[in-house]
Scaffold this active site. Structure first.
Site, mmCIF file in Angstrom:
data_model
loop_
_atom_site.group_PDB
_atom_site.id
_atom_site.type_symbol
_atom_site.label_atom_id
_atom_site.label_comp_id
_atom_site.label_asym_id
_atom_site.label_seq_id
_atom_site.Cartn_x
_atom_site.Cartn_y
_atom_site.Cartn_z
ATOM 1 N N GLU A 1 9.244 -2.794 -0.652
ATOM 2 C CA GLU A 1 9.026 -1.353 -0.770
ATOM 3 C C GLU A 1 8.866 -0.644 0.580
ATOM 4 O O GLU A 1 8.284 0.436 0.668
ATOM 5 C CB GLU A 1 7.840 -1.027 -1.681
ATOM 6 C CG GLU A 1 6.453 -1.379 -1.173
ATOM 7 C CD GLU A 1 5.333 -1.170 -2.192
ATOM 8 O OE1 GLU A 1 4.268 -0.657 -1.800
ATOM 9 O OE2 GLU A 1 5.532 -1.527 -3.377
ATOM 10 N N GLY A 2 9.380 -1.242 1.645
ATOM 11 C CA GLY A 2 9.284 -0.619 2.958
ATOM 12 C C GLY A 2 7.927 -0.730 3.610
ATOM 13 O O GLY A 2 7.683 -0.115 4.655
#
Length: 344
Positions: free
Chosen positions: A311-312
């Site tokens: 998710e970064g």
């Protein structure tokens, strides 16, 4: 930055291949100016270590001195994978959509990190109701689907961004990432396949088998990185690759997240090693294949924290490191300004 010629409706692999022939180089003058200023700051030469390298990297790829990190953006691309039908994940595909809702409502780790670093967070849903095909039985995507997904990712790189952080959400994408790495760089399926969301036992064996079967099925397409990408990749991974290319064309330095994100960028590296020179890998994932992949593409991670969330989140953590580098470079006094004696 984003190139309107490459709309999601009309992009082709041939058009994307054309970008590799037009990659802008680093601005060596801006990088030299950064190095010159570093030598004058009130510290022993090289005392800030990697931070000094990061400052030159930002300046060279932004094409300006002094560099700035005022408008960082985190892009999280979300998609589903048909290979999950083979039981390769500890979570059902529905979790992808549920996590997108969590991002939108502000409840995920990346939301907290974006707020901490005053970064713009954008989440892109990519046909969650239409997963890619199971790549152990057919190509995951057609050329058209893959090219359109790459063009979609290009659209995320808008004017005004000065640092792009890329991440993903997609149940099954560590299986796709392992297949990409295996197909591009050889070795065995076991070398590249890790627990992902936490699979063990029979589920892990099924995951290894899916990676091996997928690469064997599409072996004839492995000579062309883009065709290979369509065969075993994913929509969100293709979008990440497109965003990396658009950032290069727009002179925006990039922070890549973990294993899946780096696997997407490695397709570009396989097509042209110069294509990811403007990228730093934010962290080394706990996913075992990531460290091996970093060796293959010649990248050293900024951080090694045992993270494997996706998710970064790792890229978002690294924003603080890059901001620290630029803040020291721009804000510190020189020996002359401070009236401090320099080295003799």
């Amino acid at each position: 930055m984003s190139d309107e010629r490459f709309s999601p409706e009309s992009a082709t692999f041939d058009e994307i291949r054309g970008l590799f022939r037009a990659l802008p180089p680093a601005d060596l003058e801006a990088g030299t100016e950064a190095a010159s200023r570093e030598a004058q700051l009130t510290k022993p030469a090289g005392a800030l270590g990697k931070l000094e390298e990061l400052t030159r990297w930002v300046a060279a790829w932004q094409g300006k001195h002094p560099p700035s990190i005022a408008h960082p953006r985190i892009c999280v691309f979300a998609a589903n994978h048909g290979v999950t039908a083979k039981g390769v994940s500890a979570y059902p595909p529905a979790v992808t959509q549920q996590m997108v809702h969590n991002f939108v409502s502000g409840g995920a780790a990346v939301n907290q990190l974006a707020e901490l670093h005053d970064a713009d967070l954008r989440v892109y849903e990519m046909a969650l109701e239409q997963p890619t095909a199971d790549f152990t039985e057919a190509p995951a995507m057609s050329e058209d689907e893959c090219a359109k997904a790459m063009a979609y990712g290009m659209m995320a790189v808008e004017p005004g961004i000065d640092l792009l952080c890329l991440g993903e959400m997609g149940i099954g994408n560590s299986t796709s990432a392992a297949a990409i790495a295996h197909a591009l760089f050889g070795g065995s399926a076991e070398d590249w396949t890790g627990p992902g969301t936490g699979v063990t036992g029979d589920a892990y064996k099924a995951k290894v088998k899916a990676v091996a079967d997928g690469v064997a099925l599409h072996k004839a397409r492995t000579d062309d990185p883009l065709e290979l990408f369509a065969s075993v990749g994913g929509l969100e991974l293709a979008a990440i690759a497109g965003a990396v290319l658009a950032a290069r064309m727009g002179r925006v330095p990039v922070l890549l997240d973990g294993f899946a994100c780096t696997a997407a960028a490695s397709v570009l590296y396989a097509a042209d090693p110069r294509s990811i020179e403007h990228c730093q890998v934010a962290h080394c994932s706990a996913e075992p294949g990531h460290r091996l992949l970093l060796e293959k593409i010649g990248k050293e991670p900024l951080l090694d924290l045992g993270m494997r969330l996706g998710e970064g989140s790792g890229a978002a953590v690294a924003i603080g490191i890059v901001k620290a580098a630029v803040a020291c470079h721009n804000g510190m006094a020189t020996f002359a300004d401070a009236g401090v004696s320099g080295p003799s």
